[in-house]
Design an enzyme around this catalytic site. Structure first.
Site, short mmCIF file in Angstrom:
data_model
loop_
_atom_site.label_atom_id
_atom_site.label_comp_id
_atom_site.label_asym_id
_atom_site.label_seq_id
_atom_site.Cartn_x
_atom_site.Cartn_y
_atom_site.Cartn_z
N ARG A 1 -19.41 -20.18 42.49
CA ARG A 1 -19.60 -21.27 43.46
C ARG A 1 -20.37 -22.44 42.84
O ARG A 1 -20.12 -23.61 43.14
CB ARG A 1 -20.32 -20.74 44.70
CG ARG A 1 -19.36 -19.93 45.55
CD ARG A 1 -20.02 -18.82 46.33
NE ARG A 1 -19.01 -17.82 46.64
CZ ARG A 1 -18.19 -17.87 47.70
NH1 ARG A 1 -18.34 -18.80 48.60
NH2 ARG A 1 -17.26 -16.96 47.87
N CYS B 1 -19.73 -14.08 42.68
CA CYS B 1 -19.87 -15.14 43.69
C CYS B 1 -20.71 -16.36 43.29
O CYS B 1 -20.22 -17.47 43.27
CB CYS B 1 -20.48 -14.56 44.96
SG CYS B 1 -19.44 -13.33 45.75
N HIS C 1 -14.26 -10.44 51.30
CA HIS C 1 -15.38 -9.67 50.73
C HIS C 1 -15.70 -8.51 51.67
O HIS C 1 -15.73 -8.69 52.88
CB HIS C 1 -16.59 -10.60 50.58
CG HIS C 1 -17.70 -10.05 49.73
ND1 HIS C 1 -18.41 -8.93 50.08
CD2 HIS C 1 -18.21 -10.49 48.56
CE1 HIS C 1 -19.33 -8.71 49.14
NE2 HIS C 1 -19.22 -9.63 48.20
N LYS D 1 -19.57 -19.39 53.62
CA LYS D 1 -20.50 -18.74 52.70
C LYS D 1 -20.97 -19.69 51.60
O LYS D 1 -20.17 -20.23 50.84
CB LYS D 1 -19.81 -17.53 52.07
CG LYS D 1 -20.61 -16.90 50.94
CD LYS D 1 -19.97 -15.62 50.50
CE LYS D 1 -20.49 -15.17 49.15
NZ LYS D 1 -19.93 -13.89 48.74
N SER E 1 -23.72 -13.19 50.82
CA SER E 1 -22.57 -12.32 51.11
C SER E 1 -22.78 -11.51 52.38
O SER E 1 -23.90 -11.14 52.73
CB SER E 1 -22.32 -11.36 49.94
OG SER E 1 -22.06 -12.09 48.77
N LYS F 1 -12.76 -8.08 39.87
CA LYS F 1 -14.04 -8.78 40.03
C LYS F 1 -15.11 -8.20 39.08
O LYS F 1 -15.20 -6.99 38.92
CB LYS F 1 -14.52 -8.62 41.47
CG LYS F 1 -15.90 -9.19 41.74
CD LYS F 1 -16.27 -9.03 43.21
CE LYS F 1 -17.67 -9.61 43.46
NZ LYS F 1 -18.03 -9.52 44.88
N ASP G 1 -12.94 -17.36 44.84
CA ASP G 1 -14.11 -17.47 43.96
C ASP G 1 -14.10 -16.49 42.80
O ASP G 1 -14.80 -16.68 41.81
CB ASP G 1 -15.42 -17.32 44.75
CG ASP G 1 -15.69 -15.89 45.20
OD1 ASP G 1 -14.74 -15.12 45.40
OD2 ASP G 1 -16.88 -15.55 45.35
N ASN G 2 -13.32 -15.42 42.91
CA ASN G 2 -13.18 -14.44 41.81
C ASN G 2 -12.11 -13.44 42.22
O ASN G 2 -11.59 -13.48 43.35
CB ASN G 2 -14.50 -13.72 41.48
CG ASN G 2 -15.19 -13.11 42.68
OD1 ASN G 2 -16.23 -13.58 43.12
ND2 ASN G 2 -14.60 -12.08 43.26
N ASP H 1 -13.18 -15.39 49.42
CA ASP H 1 -14.18 -14.61 48.69
C ASP H 1 -13.58 -13.28 48.22
O ASP H 1 -13.25 -12.44 49.06
CB ASP H 1 -15.38 -14.36 49.60
CG ASP H 1 -16.58 -13.83 48.85
OD1 ASP H 1 -16.47 -13.56 47.65
OD2 ASP H 1 -17.65 -13.68 49.49
N ASP H 2 -13.44 -13.10 46.92
CA ASP H 2 -12.88 -11.87 46.34
C ASP H 2 -11.39 -11.70 46.62
O ASP H 2 -10.89 -10.57 46.58
CB ASP H 2 -13.62 -10.61 46.85
CG ASP H 2 -15.06 -10.50 46.37
OD1 ASP H 2 -15.56 -11.45 45.76
OD2 ASP H 2 -15.68 -9.45 46.61
N HIS I 1 -24.12 -19.12 49.27
CA HIS I 1 -24.50 -18.26 48.14
C HIS I 1 -25.05 -19.01 46.94
O HIS I 1 -24.85 -18.61 45.78
CB HIS I 1 -23.34 -17.35 47.73
CG HIS I 1 -23.83 -15.97 47.36
ND1 HIS I 1 -23.04 -14.90 47.08
CD2 HIS I 1 -25.11 -15.53 47.22
CE1 HIS I 1 -23.77 -13.85 46.78
NE2 HIS I 1 -25.04 -14.21 46.86
#
Ligand SMILES: [Ca+2]
Length: 452
Positions: A89, A85, A225, A138, A163, A309, A277-278, A45-46, A140
């Site tokens: 996803r 996010c 994240h 996660k 998150s 992001k 994811d980003n 994540d991130d 989301h």
């Protein structure tokens, strides 16, 4: 020319890598296995393009991920479909741009929406094909009945539904943050520092319990994240501070998963994918400046890429991508061919020998032959959305058209040669009006297509 050269070197790497390995254990390319392979997707994540050793980070040590790359394929032009996010996803699991479902940005604890009942996920596809499907981490994509992972193709679920910052003091919400198992809320405060370890334990248990039939594991880490959390035994170890500790712990976790696959005797029968994811989070909204403070060094790195992001610059969506499937994906391959999280559902369906969901527009393509080194990537485009779901750019195999929207007036159009200038520094729109016209038309047509 560079794209051609990279493709040639990719093919050469494949030939070198696969020549000594051709044996009875390796079916000829394109034939079906008697049992379809297990699929493991590890989703950070991130995590930014520049955050891993194998992507050039000078301080963060990621020996297991580096080895995963050397045992498989590393892509340098791989895109998460959105710079934020929930939208990202959605695309990973459905193969579709989130704008098709009216989703953008990140869902909040109070959000009443999520992944719709009419959607078909990778888990749905594989569950139908007889796979055991498990998700850890996660989600989301909705935290109300109807939206849970176990209502979208997963046999089991353990994790956080959104998150890890969606709790006071960072987000002003009265919804308590709780871990869930299945659809059941687990009691107790969430210990952010323990999340990576807990997810890893759950993932290992799932692998051990599933080894006798094909399985799909979707391990979606909450890290890196913010707010960052790391087990005490990993704290203070990295030369890159708290952020480095977190990434090095993800590296450890990945190693645990790879060891569990080996110990279960399914290493050669498992396609492992690692991506994000980003891009890295770099903004510092005032709500973060409360105690315990989140500081700028808690952010990751997009390496040489512009932006982060939330943006439609390369740093927003271009992310690391590693894939290993012994005997199928050539070891040590590297490619700059274009590929996307959008391609995962069609590709995994093909790998499992399952037809694609009928009656659904799917934006991704089957890139299995590309992953296996038998063909260039069929992907010809990627459309860039910002965190609010606004279409701001498109790229083909070489050129990127990018629109910057000022507060007032017309958007600023820029053209970048991504092969020569991946950092998006030199606007060459004036030199190539024909390419600008063509890519603007692609954007117009795509907007019309998605508005249907
Ligand atoms: Ca994210």
């Amino acid at each position: 020319m560079r794209g051609v050269r990279n493709r040639l070197s990719f093919v050469a790497a494949i030939l070198l890598a696969s020549a000594p390995a051709l044996s009875l254990a390796q079916p000829a390319a394109g034939t079906q296995l008697s049992r379809p392979p297990n699929i493991v997707i590890i989703f950070a994540d991130d995590l930014g393009y520049g955050d891993l050793g194998v992507y050039g980070h000078p301080l963060i040590r990621t020996p297991r991920l580096d080895r995963l790359a050397s045992e498989g394929l590393k892509l340098t032009s791989f895109y998460a479909s959105a710079p934020v996010c929930s939208a990202s996803r959605y695309s990973l699991l459905t193969g579709r741009y989130a704008i098709r479902a009216g989703l953008n940005g990140a869902l909040m604890p109070e959000s009443k929406t999520g992944l719709g009942a009419g959607e078909t996920t990778i888990a749905d596809v594989l569950q139908t094909a007889g796979y055991r499907t498990g998700m850890v981490g996660k989600w989301h994509l909705g935290n109300r009945p109807g939206f849970f992972p176990t209502e979208h193709g997963f046999d089991s679920y353990f994790g956080l539904l959104y998150s890890n910052d969606m709790v006071r003091p960072w987000v002003q919400t009265d919804v308590p943050m709780r871990l869930h198992r299945g659809t059941q809320e687990l009691p107790g405060e969430v210990d952010n520092a323990a999340l990576t370890e807990r997810y890893t334990e759950e993932a290992l248990a799932f692998i051990r319990e599933s080894k006798h039939r094909p399985f799909f594991l979707y391990l979606a880490h909450s890290m890196p994240h913010v707010p960052l959390g790391v087990s005490p035994r990993f704290a203070g170890r990295s030369a890159n501070g708290r952020y480095g500790d977190v990434i090095e712990m993800l590296d450890w976790s990945t190693g645990q998963v790879l060891d569990a696959l080996r110990d279960a005797g399914v290493e050669r029968d498992t396609l492992v994918i690692f991506t994000s994811d980003n891009g890295p989070w770099m903004d510092m909204p005032p709500r973060m400046l409360v105690e315990p403070r989140i500081v700028r060094t808690d952010a990751g790195s997009a390496g040489p890429l512009r932006g982060s992001k939330g943006t439609s610059w390369e740093g927003g969506t271009r992310v690391p991508f590693l894939a290993r499937w012994p005997g199928r994906i050539p070891a040590g391959a590297v490619s700059s061919d274009l590929a996307r999280t959008l391609d995962m559902l069609p590709t995994i369906a093909a790998v499992a020998g399952v037809p694609l969901p009928a009656g659904r527009a799917i934006d991704g393509q089957d890139i299995r032959a590309f992953l296996e080194g038998r063909a260039p990537s069929p992907a010809e485009w990627f459309f860039y959305y910002n965190s609010g779901g606004r279409l701001e750019g498109v790229r083909d195999r070489r050129w990127k058209l990018h629109l910057t929207f000022p507060e007032k007036g017309e958007p600023v159009t820029e053209l970048f040669d991504l092969l020569a200038d991946p950092s998006e520094r030199w606007n060459v729109a004036a030199e190539h009006p024909d390419i600008v016209t063509r890519l603007r038309e692609w954007m117009r047509q795509f907007a019309v297509e998605l508005a249907r």
